[in-house]
Scaffold this active site. Structure first.
Site, PDB file in Angstrom:
ATOM      1  N   LEU B  32      16.215  31.354  14.990  1.00 14.00           N
ATOM      2  CA  LEU B  32      14.909  31.461  14.647  1.00 14.00           C
ATOM      3  C   LEU B  32      14.540  29.725  14.556  1.00 14.00           C
ATOM      4  O   LEU B  32      13.456  29.700  15.468  1.00 14.00           O
ATOM      5  CB  LEU B  32      14.087  31.873  14.005  1.00 14.00           C
ATOM      6  CG  LEU B  32      14.272  33.288  13.797  1.00 14.00           C
ATOM      7  CD1 LEU B  32      13.701  33.895  12.851  1.00 14.00           C
ATOM      8  CD2 LEU B  32      13.756  34.170  15.082  1.00 14.00           C
ATOM      9  N   GLN B  34      15.600  25.503  13.013  1.00 13.58           N
ATOM     10  CA  GLN B  34      16.394  24.912  12.100  1.00 13.58           C
ATOM     11  C   GLN B  34      16.385  24.423  11.449  1.00 13.58           C
ATOM     12  O   GLN B  34      15.419  22.904  12.321  1.00 13.58           O
ATOM     13  CB  GLN B  34      17.637  24.170  13.454  1.00 13.58           C
ATOM     14  CG  GLN B  34      18.731  23.427  12.556  1.00 13.58           C
ATOM     15  CD  GLN B  34      20.027  23.788  13.458  1.00 13.58           C
ATOM     16  OE1 GLN B  34      19.745  23.727  15.237  1.00 13.58           O
ATOM     17  NE2 GLN B  34      21.172  22.411  12.577  1.00 13.58           N
ATOM     18  N   ALA B  38      18.844  24.201   6.359  1.00 15.21           N
ATOM     19  CA  ALA B  38      19.442  25.558   6.239  1.00 15.21           C
ATOM     20  C   ALA B  38      18.946  25.912   8.191  1.00 15.21           C
ATOM     21  O   ALA B  38      17.951  25.181   9.068  1.00 15.21           O
ATOM     22  CB  ALA B  38      17.854  26.039   5.999  1.00 15.21           C
ATOM     23  N   LYS B  55      18.603  33.091   6.079  1.00 13.62           N
ATOM     24  CA  LYS B  55      18.155  31.226   5.870  1.00 13.62           C
ATOM     25  C   LYS B  55      19.797  31.091   5.255  1.00 13.62           C
ATOM     26  O   LYS B  55      20.131  31.439   4.048  1.00 13.62           O
ATOM     27  CB  LYS B  55      17.778  31.232   5.298  1.00 13.62           C
ATOM     28  CG  LYS B  55      17.576  29.756   4.723  1.00 13.62           C
ATOM     29  CD  LYS B  55      16.151  29.569   4.050  1.00 13.62           C
ATOM     30  CE  LYS B  55      15.176  28.001   4.096  1.00 13.62           C
ATOM     31  NZ  LYS B  55      14.515  27.857   3.729  1.00 13.62           N
ATOM     32  N   ASP B 162       6.199  21.949   0.231  1.00 14.64           N
ATOM     33  CA  ASP B 162       6.194  21.465   1.837  1.00 14.64           C
ATOM     34  C   ASP B 162       5.642  21.899   2.035  1.00 14.64           C
ATOM     35  O   ASP B 162       5.120  22.787   3.204  1.00 14.64           O
ATOM     36  CB  ASP B 162       7.539  22.328   1.627  1.00 14.64           C
ATOM     37  CG  ASP B 162       7.883  21.291   3.255  1.00 14.64           C
ATOM     38  OD1 ASP B 162       6.674  19.893   4.513  1.00 14.64           O
ATOM     39  OD2 ASP B 162       9.171  21.382   4.456  1.00 14.64           O
TER      40      ASP B 162
END
Lengths: 202, 312
Positions: B32, B34, B38, B55, B162
Site C-alpha cells: 500500500l 512505502q 517501513a 507494517k 508526525d
C-alpha cells in the site's frame, strides 16, 4: 465422537487448528489431573470458555503460539501451554493456567489442538475428545461463532484491567469513548485485548 | 562482515526486493505504501475474512545487525504500546492484532476509508463548498472532528509526532469496521503520491510459486472522480494512523509542535485551507482542559519553527 471444527489460519495453512467446545462438563478434575501428569495423550489447550469473549480472542493466542513455536521462541514447554500463557496479560505461567486454563469446577470447556504432525486430524481429535470428555459437545460453528457464547464480560474485563466499562470508565470519567454494551462492547474489548496480548512480555 | 569483499561499494539498486519474514514470506500481499522506515501491506489475519494492515520494518543493511535489531524492536514496540494505550483510552486508532518485534512486523486493524488529504483534495476538486457551518456538517464538521480527535490524543498523554493530513483518516461506513468487509474498497490506508498501483503489485505477488492460500479481496476501483466526492465523504470518524514517531508526553511544547506540523501540512497541500485550520484549532481548544494553553504555545512555535531551542 465430539464435534470438532478445523480452522486454518491465514499465513500458516499447513498447520490446521482443531477446536472443540463442550458444555456441562463433569470430569474437569480428571482432565486437569491428566494435564498435571503431562500425559502426552492429553496434549491439548484446555481453556475455560467463560474467559473467551470472541472467536478472534482465541485465534490470536493460537496464532502467536504457533508462530513462536515455529520460530523456536516458546516461553513454555509446549505450544499448547503457550496458548494459555499468551492469553494472560502477565508473564506468569501458573497464573495464566489458574485464570484461563481448566479448573476442577469448569463446566464449559474449549479444547484446542494444533495439527503439528499429520497424524493429528479432525477425526482423531474428535474420537479422543469424545472418549475422554464427559459433557455435551457443542458445534462451534463455521467461523467459531459459539466460542464466545459463554464468555463472561465482567471476568475478562477484570483480568485485562479494562476498567468497569459502561458509562463510568473508571477514573477516566467523561473523556474517552465509553465502551458501550452489546456486540460493540465485545468488539471494542477484543481490539484492546488483542493488543495487550501482542505486546506482553516485550 | 564476511561478505564485505563481495559487495561492491556502489549504492544499492533502486528497487530492493524485500523478503518478508515468516509467516508472510509466501503470502500474497498488496503493497500500500512505502516510507523510509517501513513497508505497509494489505493482507488478512486470523480469519480469511479479516482484512488487515501489515507494517514491516525491514532491516537496514547499512547498520550493524545487532544495533539494527535493537532499534527496530524498540521503535516497533513503542508504536504498538502507544496504539494499545490509545485504544484502551477510547481514541480511534487501528487496533494492534499481532506483533513480532524481533522480526520487525506488526499487524494492524484495517481502517476503511480515505485520508483527510485525499478527502480534502476531492472536496477542492468538487468545488469546495463552504456549507453547513451552523449545522456542523460538511467540511466544517470534518475540521471540528479533526480538532477533537487530536485533542483527545493529547488529552491521554500521547503526541503523534508526525501529524499530517495523510496520517488522518476518515472512516467510511459503519462506526466499527472490523471483520467482514464485503464492499469494494474505496481508498486505501496511507495513500501517498509515490504509491504504486495495487494491480501491478498484486501481479508481482501472484507470480511467486507459492499457491495462493487465501483469496485476495476484490480489486480496488480507482479513486472516485471529483463528482463522486459528495459531502458524504466528509462524514465519518477521524482515525489517526502511523504512530511510528509517537511519544508519550504531556508537555505543551510537544503538543504545540504536533499542531504546528499539522498546520504546515494543511498549508502545504491545500492553499486556502488555512481558514479551515482555524476551525481545527478552535475545536481543539475546546476539546480538553489543557487545549487553551497549547494554543498559546503554538504562537511561540510558529515564530521559531518546529525545532526546540537547544538551551538547557
Amino acid at each position: 465422537m465430539a464435534a470438532v471444527r478445523t480452522f486454518v489460519l491465514p499465513h500458516y495453512p499447513e498447520y490446521p487448528i482443531q477446536i472443540a467446545l463442550f458444555k456441562d462438563v463433569t470430569n474437569a478434575a480428571f482432565l486437569r489431573s491428566q494435564l498435571l501428569e503431562a500425559n502426552s495423550d492429553f496434549d491439548y489447550a484446555f481453556i475455560d470458555a467463560s474467559m473467551i469473549l470472541t472467536p478472534t480472542h482465541l485465534l490470536s493466542p493460537v496464532f502467536l503460539s504457533l508462530h513462536l513455536h515455529l520460530t523456536t521462541r516458546l516461553k513454555t514447554r509446549t505450544p499448547h501451554s503457550e496458548i494459555i500463557f499468551r492469553l494472560h496479560p502477565n508473564n506468569n505461567i501458573g497464573e495464566s493456567y489458574r485464570k484461563f486454563g481448566i479448573s476442577d469446577t469448569t463446566t464449559t470447556l474449549i479444547a484446542v489442538r494444533l495439527s503439528l504432525t499429520p497424524d493429528v486430524t479432525r477425526e482423531s481429535v474428535a474420537k479422543h475428545l469424545g472418549d475422554v470428555v464427559e459433557g455435551t459437545s457443542v458445534d462451534v460453528g463455521e467461523r467459531g461463532e459459539m466460542l464466545g457464547e459463554w464468555g463472561d464480560v465482567g471476568l475478562v474485563r477484570k483480568v485485562y484491567k479494562l476498567g468497569d466499562g459502561g458509562g463510568a470508565k473508571g477514573k477516566k470519567g467523561a473523556k474517552g469513548v465509553a465502551i458501550g454494551g452489546g456486540v460493540d462492547e465485545r468488539r471494542e474489548m477484543e481490539s484492546v485485548i488483542l493488543g495487550i496480548m501482542a505486546i506482553k512480555g516485550l | 562482515m564476511a561478505t564485505a569483499t563481495d559487495t561492491p561499494a556502489t549504492p544499492p539498486p533502486q528497487h530492493t526486493i524485500h523478503i518478508l519474514p515468516a509467516p508472510f514470506t509466501h503470502s500474497p500481499l498488496t503493497l500500500l505504501a512505502q516510507g523510509a522506515e517501513a513497508l505497509v501491506y494489505r493482507t488478512v489475519f486470523l480469519t480469511p475474512h479479516t482484512p488487515c494492515v501489515l507494517k514491516y520494518r525491514p532491516p537496514k543493511p547499512y547498520r550493524h545487525p545487532i544495533l539494527d535489531k535493537r532499534l527496530t524492536k524498540a521503535r516497533l514496540l513503542a508504536e504498538a504500546r502507544v496504539l494499545v494505550k490509545c485504544r484502551k483510552d477510547g481514541v480511534t486508532v487501528p487496533a494492534v492484532l499481532g506483533l513480532d518485534a524481533e522480526n520487525g512486523w506488526m499487524v494492524l486493524e484495517w481502517v476503511e476509508g480515505g485520508s483527510v488529504r485525499g478527502v480534502l483534495d476531492g472536496w477542492v476538486a468538487g468545488g469546495g463548498r463552504f456549507e453547513g457551518v451552523e449545522a456542523g456538517n460538511g467540511v466544517w464538521g470534518l475540521m471540528r472532528r479533526i480538532g477533537r480527535a487530536v485533542g483527545r490524543v493529547h488529552d491521554i498523554g500521547v503526541c503523534h509526532g508526525d501529524l499530517t493530513t495523510s496520517n488522518l483518516m476518515v472512516r467510511t461506513g459503519a462506526s466499527a469496521v472490523r471483520g467482514e468487509s464485503e464492499g469494494p474498497q474505496t481508498q486505501t490506508q496511507m495513500q501517498r503520491p509515490k504509491r504504486l498501483t495495487p494491480s501491478a503489485l498484486r501481479e508481482a505477488a501472484m507470480t511467486s510459486d507459492a499457491p495462493p492460500v487465501f483469496e485476495l479481496p476484490p480489486e480496488e476501483p480507482p479513486p472516485p472522480p471529483s463528482k463522486a466526492q459528495s459531502t458524504s465523504d466528509l462524514e465519518g470518524d477521524i482515525v489517526l494512523i502511523d504512530f511510528g514517531l509517537a511519544t508519550q508526553t504531556v508537555q505543551d511544547e510537544d503538543r504545540a509542535v504536533d499542531l504546528y506540523v499539522l498546520e504546515r501540512a494543511f498549508a502545504a497541500t491545500h492553499p486556502g485551507a488555512e481558514a479551515l485550520f482555524q476551525e481545527v484549532l478552535r475545536s481543539y481548544g475546546e476539546s480538553y482542559k489543557g487545549g487553551r494553553s497549547v494554543l498559546r504555545k503554538l504562537e511561540d512555535v510558529r515564530l521559531r519553527g518546529r525545532k526546540r531551542s537547544m538551551l538547557g
